[in-house]
Scaffold this motif. Sequence first.
Motif, PDB file in Angstrom:
ATOM      1  N   LEU A 604       0.851  -1.184   0.000  1.00  0.00           N
ATOM      2  CA  LEU A 604       0.000   0.000   0.000  1.00  0.00           C
ATOM      3  C   LEU A 604       0.888   1.237   0.000  1.00  0.00           C
ATOM      4  N   PHE A 605       0.811   2.035  -1.064  1.00  0.00           N
ATOM      5  CA  PHE A 605       1.625   3.236  -1.215  1.00  0.00           C
ATOM      6  C   PHE A 605       0.809   4.468  -0.845  1.00  0.00           C
ATOM      7  N   LEU A 606       1.502   5.445  -0.244  1.00  0.00           N
ATOM      8  CA  LEU A 606       0.948   6.775  -0.008  1.00  0.00           C
ATOM      9  C   LEU A 606       1.935   7.782  -0.571  1.00  0.00           C
ATOM     10  N   LEU A 607       1.574   8.412  -1.669  1.00  0.00           N
ATOM     11  CA  LEU A 607       2.425   9.405  -2.326  1.00  0.00           C
ATOM     12  C   LEU A 607       2.120  10.775  -1.739  1.00  0.00           C
ATOM     13  N   VAL A 608       3.163  11.472  -1.249  1.00  0.00           N
ATOM     14  CA  VAL A 608       2.996  12.774  -0.600  1.00  0.00           C
ATOM     15  C   VAL A 608       4.010  13.752  -1.189  1.00  0.00           C
ATOM     16  N   THR A 609       3.923  15.001  -0.737  1.00  0.00           N
ATOM     17  CA  THR A 609       4.896  16.028  -1.076  1.00  0.00           C
ATOM     18  C   THR A 609       5.610  16.475   0.191  1.00  0.00           C
ATOM     19  N   ALA A 610       6.648  17.283   0.038  1.00  0.00           N
ATOM     20  CA  ALA A 610       7.413  17.733   1.196  1.00  0.00           C
ATOM     21  C   ALA A 610       6.620  18.680   2.081  1.00  0.00           C
ATOM     22  N   ASP A 611       5.540  19.272   1.561  1.00  0.00           N
ATOM     23  CA  ASP A 611       4.724  20.189   2.362  1.00  0.00           C
ATOM     24  C   ASP A 611       3.580  19.481   3.077  1.00  0.00           C
ATOM     25  N   THR A 612       3.390  18.203   2.844  1.00  0.00           N
ATOM     26  CA  THR A 612       2.280  17.475   3.451  1.00  0.00           C
ATOM     27  C   THR A 612       2.549  17.223   4.924  1.00  0.00           C
ATOM     28  N   VAL A 613       1.535  17.446   5.757  1.00  0.00           N
ATOM     29  CA  VAL A 613       1.615  17.180   7.203  1.00  0.00           C
ATOM     30  C   VAL A 613       0.777  15.938   7.487  1.00  0.00           C
ATOM     31  N   PRO A 635      -7.201  12.125  -1.711  1.00  0.00           N
ATOM     32  CA  PRO A 635      -7.780  13.067  -0.740  1.00  0.00           C
ATOM     33  C   PRO A 635      -7.604  14.514  -1.202  1.00  0.00           C
ATOM     34  N   ILE A 636      -8.501  15.366  -0.746  1.00  0.00           N
ATOM     35  CA  ILE A 636      -8.434  16.810  -1.008  1.00  0.00           C
ATOM     36  C   ILE A 636      -7.918  17.464   0.270  1.00  0.00           C
ATOM     37  N   HIS A 637      -6.679  17.934   0.243  1.00  0.00           N
ATOM     38  CA  HIS A 637      -6.079  18.481   1.456  1.00  0.00           C
ATOM     39  C   HIS A 637      -6.509  19.929   1.670  1.00  0.00           C
ATOM     40  N   PHE A 638      -6.296  20.403   2.891  1.00  0.00           N
ATOM     41  CA  PHE A 638      -6.588  21.794   3.246  1.00  0.00           C
ATOM     42  C   PHE A 638      -5.322  22.601   3.007  1.00  0.00           C
ATOM     43  N   GLN A 639      -5.389  23.563   2.089  1.00  0.00           N
ATOM     44  CA  GLN A 639      -4.237  24.371   1.698  1.00  0.00           C
ATOM     45  C   GLN A 639      -4.275  25.706   2.425  1.00  0.00           C
ATOM     46  N   ASP A 640      -3.209  26.008   3.165  1.00  0.00           N
ATOM     47  CA  ASP A 640      -3.128  27.289   3.863  1.00  0.00           C
ATOM     48  C   ASP A 640      -2.884  28.420   2.869  1.00  0.00           C
ATOM     49  N   PHE A 641      -3.487  29.580   3.143  1.00  0.00           N
ATOM     50  CA  PHE A 641      -3.267  30.768   2.327  1.00  0.00           C
ATOM     51  C   PHE A 641      -1.895  31.374   2.622  1.00  0.00           C
ATOM     52  N   ASP A 642      -1.501  32.302   1.762  1.00  0.00           N
ATOM     53  CA  ASP A 642      -0.262  33.063   1.961  1.00  0.00           C
ATOM     54  C   ASP A 642      -0.389  33.877   3.244  1.00  0.00           C
ATOM     55  N   PRO A 643       0.508  33.690   4.216  1.00  0.00           N
ATOM     56  CA  PRO A 643       0.364  34.428   5.489  1.00  0.00           C
ATOM     57  C   PRO A 643       0.341  35.936   5.304  1.00  0.00           C
ATOM     58  N   GLU A 720     -10.536  15.889   2.957  1.00  0.00           N
ATOM     59  CA  GLU A 720      -9.834  15.244   4.069  1.00  0.00           C
ATOM     60  C   GLU A 720      -9.377  16.313   5.069  1.00  0.00           C
ATOM     61  N   PRO A 721     -10.122  16.539   6.162  1.00  0.00           N
ATOM     62  CA  PRO A 721      -9.726  17.579   7.127  1.00  0.00           C
ATOM     63  C   PRO A 721      -8.424  17.269   7.854  1.00  0.00           C
ATOM     64  N   ALA A 722      -8.048  15.995   7.960  1.00  0.00           N
ATOM     65  CA  ALA A 722      -6.834  15.646   8.695  1.00  0.00           C
ATOM     66  C   ALA A 722      -5.567  15.808   7.870  1.00  0.00           C
ATOM     67  N   LEU A 723      -5.677  16.194   6.609  1.00  0.00           N
ATOM     68  CA  LEU A 723      -4.516  16.350   5.731  1.00  0.00           C
ATOM     69  C   LEU A 723      -4.378  17.822   5.382  1.00  0.00           C
ATOM     70  N   ARG A 724      -3.203  18.384   5.708  1.00  0.00           N
ATOM     71  CA  ARG A 724      -2.993  19.809   5.502  1.00  0.00           C
ATOM     72  C   ARG A 724      -1.669  20.038   4.790  1.00  0.00           C
ATOM     73  N   GLN A 725      -1.592  21.213   4.151  1.00  0.00           N
ATOM     74  CA  GLN A 725      -0.352  21.646   3.522  1.00  0.00           C
ATOM     75  C   GLN A 725      -0.130  23.111   3.833  1.00  0.00           C
ATOM     76  N   ALA A 726       1.121  23.435   4.173  1.00  0.00           N
ATOM     77  CA  ALA A 726       1.460  24.837   4.382  1.00  0.00           C
ATOM     78  C   ALA A 726       1.557  25.550   3.039  1.00  0.00           C
ATOM     79  N   PHE A 727       1.491  26.873   3.089  1.00  0.00           N
ATOM     80  CA  PHE A 727       1.558  27.647   1.854  1.00  0.00           C
ATOM     81  C   PHE A 727       2.935  27.529   1.220  1.00  0.00           C
TER      82      PHE A 727
END
Length: 771
Positions: A604-613, A635-643, A720-727
């Motif tokens: 079972l693979f889970l492909l992520v990026t370096a910004d994935t939490v 999943p549809i992650h929650f993307q943070d806006f530009d601070p 997916e509320p439990a999956l987030r990414q920083a800007f």
Amino acid sequence: MRISMLVSLIRPTGPIIVGISLGFTLSLLSVTWVDESCDSDWMGPAEEMLIGQPGSSKGARKPSSISTGTTDNGNVEEDFEPRIVPYNKPAQEGPPKKVFRSKYASTELGIRERLFVSVFTSKTTINTLAVAINRTLNHHLDGRLIFFTGTRSRKLPNGMFVVVHGDERPVPNMYQSVRYLLEHRIAEYDWFYLVQDDTYTQPERLKTLVSHLSIDLQLYMGHPGEFIGGETQGRYCHSGPGFLLSRALLLKLQPFLEQCRTDIISVRPDEWLGRCIIDYVGMNCVDEYEGLNYNYFTMENHMDLPRVGNDGFQNALTVHPVTSAELMYRLHKHFTEIELQRTYEEIEKLQSEIKNVSEVAADGNKSALWPIGITPPFEPKSRFEVLRWDYFTEDNLFSCVDGAPKCQLNGADRDDVTDVIRVAVEELNKKYNPFVQLSSPRLVNGYRRLDQTRGMEYTLDLQVQATTESGHQKSIARRVHLVRPLSQVEIIPMPYVTEATRVHVLLPLTSYESQVALHFLDHISFNLFETGENAVLNFLFTYEPAEAQKVSTNDVFSEVKAKITAVERRYPSVKVSWISIKTENPGVLRILDIVSRKHPVETLFLLVTADTVLNSEFLNRCRMNTISGWQAFFPIHFQDFDPSVAYPDQVPPASHDLVREAGHFDRNTFEEVCFYNSDYMSSRTRMSRDLQESEDLLESLDLYDMFVQYSGLHVFRAVEPALRQAFRNQTCDPRLSEDVFHRCLQSSLEGQGSRSQLAMLIFEQEQGNST
């Protein structure tokens, strides 16, 4: 004078004082003074008067808490004293037994399924008639269909459960089939339907017949026939039209099945089974039971279905014999239209009854909802729950998916609008015929909205040409309301998955992402390694040719590798692996081709990026929503806006809440994905043919498009509320396909901030320029 004043004060209280004194005097006179000792064994006359005798009215009964009653022989009865019985735990022999609890409540309660269907087929007809039966019957029975055959053909059809007995002789084949039902299915089903593959069965009528039969009956039901020669008394069921066997009957037959195989000699399997049931169970075949009929129809050669109008054919449960698969499909279409027409007639009858009842209701016709029998419209409780109406014409839609104010109607949307206009004109003609005939509809205005409680609602303003009986024509306008109700909701059976599956996290990295990877290691160490999560981390270092030549002297990933070594030293049970890949085109499919060959197919693979939490909650949903051979999870992650946009002139908080001011769910990105290695390998195999014609597919397609076009899986997409990414400032690869590149640009633009925040920045900038 003083005496008179004293008398005036005492006079009001005088009667009270006299009454109290008289009461004490009388009570003292009524008591008998007796000189008695304090010994409780002696009882005086006063005590006897207080206690009295059973059944005697002399004296009052002494309270039980102080009574010292006597027994029949005059002895004093002892007070009851409770005795404490100690609990001694029984000695166990051996280790304690584990209590078995079934997975489903129906299993523990002994609730069985209603009907199981068995079809007898052969090597020559399994790819024709058997496939036709599977397509016309299986989806009505929720997979409770099995095929029995003597010998195995070279290639079995897909989606069919076939049991091969290894003997083409009819009677041994029947014996092995009944034995299989007794050994494997008798505990799960109440009724068993056995039929040949050259027989058409109307599924809805079969289920209706079985639903009216009691589960404890001993019943042998079908098309009765006399035995050849007349030696055996009784009647058996012909196998051509099929027959029903109850579970109680099969259980009673089970001890004698082997004896039937050796004692009964017959060349026809239906006669052999009938003689066995008659001789050892004492049951004859019947075609009617308490008003329930087993209707069958014998098909003649060159029979024209549209001209068959007798009741025997129209009400048939089974039709036999069917000579071809094409005739099987034609029969299924014919009987399905009959059942559909009966359903429409029943709906109209119920609607008329509801109208008649509503006439005598308190509110009159207002109590009947429109349409009759459909769930009432959704009523919003606040302004945030109001459903939006979408405006459309015959050519354009004015609420587009990408946020554009206007887009062209294409595909399913255009077909939907065309179908709604056609149905509206048909219903108007039904209402005004034969006086007026409406034609040439033109849509002036159209509105639609999706009501999740009942379906899609439409409001149409139509301009139509009205023609009277005398031939006069006139253009008139009519507003119509239509509802496309939701179909019946069904529970789709899904394969069983577990949360104990190990997840292999794949992180592809390029040289410009090395610093972000250091923060990724900190997050994953705290969220996964500290909690002992069942996950394995795999780094995929992609080197360009120039970077690969300097790997021994100047490794661009040296800091990341040093951090991995520190993490493994801190967590001795954790092993972080990495793979170095040298490529000029770091496409995700090229990278996964290398990784896929190094892991088993059940990985079972889970492909992520370096910004994935990542966290444990999302990993569990990754395991539950990914099913091998069935479903891939995007999943549809929650993307943070530009601070700087979301928090101007403020310090951004350490942890953002899931609010619209902090970010949004990015529907345009497909970077995180959960999938099984076997599904990826099968998709790449199907892709190889198109890859020979265009080698650029590996760079232009992303993983989502590959699964949609080549996998045949259900691609599950969910927030997916439990999956987030920083800007981050995302860079889109121009080598991607047009659709993928457009999605990347849209994701980058929408990730800057909300519309209100961006509008405020523009307003402040214009104010600054004006001053």
